[in-house]
Write a protein that holds these residues in place. Structure first.
Motif, PDB file in Angstrom:
ATOM      1  N   ILE A  78       0.808  -1.216   0.000  1.00  0.00           N
ATOM      2  CA  ILE A  78       0.000   0.000   0.000  1.00  0.00           C
ATOM      3  C   ILE A  78       0.842   1.267   0.000  1.00  0.00           C
ATOM      4  O   ILE A  78       0.405   2.339  -0.431  1.00  0.00           O
ATOM      5  CB  ILE A  78      -0.959  -0.007   1.224  1.00  0.00           C
ATOM      6  N   SER A  79       2.086   1.157   0.447  1.00  0.00           N
ATOM      7  CA  SER A  79       2.967   2.334   0.501  1.00  0.00           C
ATOM      8  C   SER A  79       3.769   2.514  -0.788  1.00  0.00           C
ATOM      9  O   SER A  79       4.572   3.434  -0.899  1.00  0.00           O
ATOM     10  CB  SER A  79       3.929   2.223   1.687  1.00  0.00           C
ATOM     11  N   GLY A  80       3.567   1.590  -1.769  1.00  0.00           N
ATOM     12  CA  GLY A  80       4.298   1.683  -3.028  1.00  0.00           C
ATOM     13  C   GLY A  80       5.647   0.996  -2.998  1.00  0.00           C
ATOM     14  O   GLY A  80       6.485   1.246  -3.864  1.00  0.00           O
ATOM     15  N   LYS A  81       5.866   0.103  -2.014  1.00  0.00           N
ATOM     16  CA  LYS A  81       7.162  -0.572  -1.885  1.00  0.00           C
ATOM     17  C   LYS A  81       7.002  -2.072  -2.072  1.00  0.00           C
ATOM     18  O   LYS A  81       5.918  -2.642  -1.900  1.00  0.00           O
ATOM     19  CB  LYS A  81       7.784  -0.266  -0.527  1.00  0.00           C
ATOM     20  N   ALA A 122       8.762   1.228  -5.569  1.00  0.00           N
ATOM     21  CA  ALA A 122       8.266   1.153  -6.943  1.00  0.00           C
ATOM     22  C   ALA A 122       7.412   2.367  -7.296  1.00  0.00           C
ATOM     23  O   ALA A 122       7.228   2.684  -8.470  1.00  0.00           O
ATOM     24  CB  ALA A 122       7.443  -0.123  -7.141  1.00  0.00           C
ATOM     25  N   GLY A 123       6.871   3.045  -6.289  1.00  0.00           N
ATOM     26  CA  GLY A 123       5.997   4.183  -6.534  1.00  0.00           C
ATOM     27  C   GLY A 123       4.555   3.822  -6.235  1.00  0.00           C
ATOM     28  O   GLY A 123       4.106   2.691  -6.453  1.00  0.00           O
ATOM     29  N   LYS A 124       3.805   4.807  -5.747  1.00  0.00           N
ATOM     30  CA  LYS A 124       2.424   4.545  -5.345  1.00  0.00           C
ATOM     31  C   LYS A 124       1.520   4.195  -6.513  1.00  0.00           C
ATOM     32  O   LYS A 124       0.445   3.624  -6.323  1.00  0.00           O
ATOM     33  CB  LYS A 124       1.881   5.752  -4.591  1.00  0.00           C
ATOM     34  N   ALA A 125       1.940   4.527  -7.735  1.00  0.00           N
ATOM     35  CA  ALA A 125       1.136   4.166  -8.906  1.00  0.00           C
ATOM     36  C   ALA A 125       0.996   2.658  -9.035  1.00  0.00           C
ATOM     37  O   ALA A 125       0.041   2.160  -9.628  1.00  0.00           O
ATOM     38  CB  ALA A 125       1.762   4.748 -10.173  1.00  0.00           C
TER      39      ALA A 125
END
Length: 345
Positions: free
Chosen positions: A322-325, A335-338
């Motif tokens: 959920i944090s983009g990791k 990796a980014g929140k996208a």
């Protein structure tokens, strides 16, 4: 795509300009516009015989008048100026000629317009040097928001999209905000009508900015559609110079000094000006041709169904939290929140 009565003339003109180009696939264009080949060839024949007047549903008075008097020419210039008051003599001359009116030399037209106060009253622009354009339509589309402004219903954020090769305006839409969902909804309409480009470029602002060094939601969506994404250099608006020039024309010819009471009236004004820009307004960078004469819809069709990514055997695949990791062998990577909830290799 059945033709809507609200903009039938614009769609007919768009069709015949696309279909008149060398190597155009007329039957494919007929399918694209939802008309029969017989109807398509009918409009092409009328276009060849009578020009723009031939696309009207009702007969029009013939435009040709070879022995027109100087007063008649001045009347034509007044009429053209009343419709396009921000255009100079070169554009007015070509616009009238495209409608079947024989005109004198540019110098004469300029003199008549100056004598009768029909010039826009601004110095001519400095010709561009070192101009670059892509070699074919849909190789690159430029996208941006023009600066927002107030109107009777709040604030308007105009979303603009331009084909680099032809200068064809693909989108001029009133948006109430600059959020991803708003942009994506407008782009779906464009993709359904014109197909997909090879590449799109935009600045570094919201919602598509890449200043964080990671992918954004809109970039991920475009990437899944097979569209490469690029960004202009920060503080270098000339990277998208064609779109910046489009914004200047939009402001001078439509927005400056006008007030719009509601969003529907604002969008109608956008649609009408966009039709003139694409189908009528001669463009000096195109040797005074109109943008639609150099544009063709893309052969790459849009599909709302996007297949999930596939990875080769042996590639480690991890789910982004959920944090983009994601975590690989105890090492946390951003990796980014996208990519939240996505499985990436």
């Amino acid at each position: 795509m059945p033709w809507d009565a609200r903009d039938t003339m614009s769609l007919r003109t768009e069709f015949v300009l696309f279909a008149s180009q060398d190597e155009a696939n007329i039957r494919s264009l007929c399918r694209h516009y939802g008309i029969s080949p017989a109807t398509g060839y009918k409009w092409l024949r009328r276009w060849a015989e009578d020009g723009a007047a031939g696309l009207q549903d009702r007969p029009r008075t013939p435009h040709h008048s070879p022995n027109r008097s100087p007063d008649g020419i001045t009347d034509l210039l007044r009429m053209a100026h009343a419709r396009h008051e921000r255009w100079g003599a070169r554009k007015i001359k070509r616009w009238l000629e495209d409608r079947g009116h024989p005109m004198p030399a540019f110098s004469t037209v300029h003199s008549l317009m100056a004598r009768h106060g029909l010039l826009p009253g601004m110095p001519p622009g400095i010709p561009a040097t070192g101009r670059f354009e892509h070699s074919a339509p849909n190789r690159l589309w430029q996208m941006d928001f023009k600066g927002h402004f107030p109107f009777g219903g709040g604030r308007c954020h105009p979303l603009t999209l331009l084909d680099d090769h032809s200068r064809f305006s693909l989108c001029l839409a009133h948006c109430g905000d600059e959020r991803r969902e708003t942009v994506q909804r407008q782009l779906v309409r464009v993709f359904e009508h014109y197909g997909l480009p090879d590449r799109m470029t935009m600045d570094n602002g919201a919602p598509w900015g890449d200043t964080t060094g990671s992918w954004t939601g809109p970039e991920l969506w475009l990437m899944r559609l097979g569209i490469r994404v690029g960004h202009s250099r920060p503080y270098h608006p000339q990277t998208q110079g064609k779109l910046e020039r489009f914004h200047r024309s939009l402001k001078a010819e439509l927005l400056q000094g006008r007030w719009f009471a509601d969003s529907s009236g604002l969008q109608r004004a956008f649609d009408q000006w966009r039709a003139v820009y694409n189908l009528e307004r001669p463009h000096e960078a195109l040797d005074m041709a109109v943008p639609a004469s150099r544009y063709q819809p893309s052969a790459r069709q849009y599909s709302a169904t996007v297949m999930p990514p596939e990875y080769d055997e042996g590639v480690m695949v991890r789910k982004v939290d959920i944090s983009g990791k994601l975590s690989i062998k105890g090492i946390s990577l951003n990796a980014g929140k996208a990519f939240r909830g996505e499985r990436v290799g």
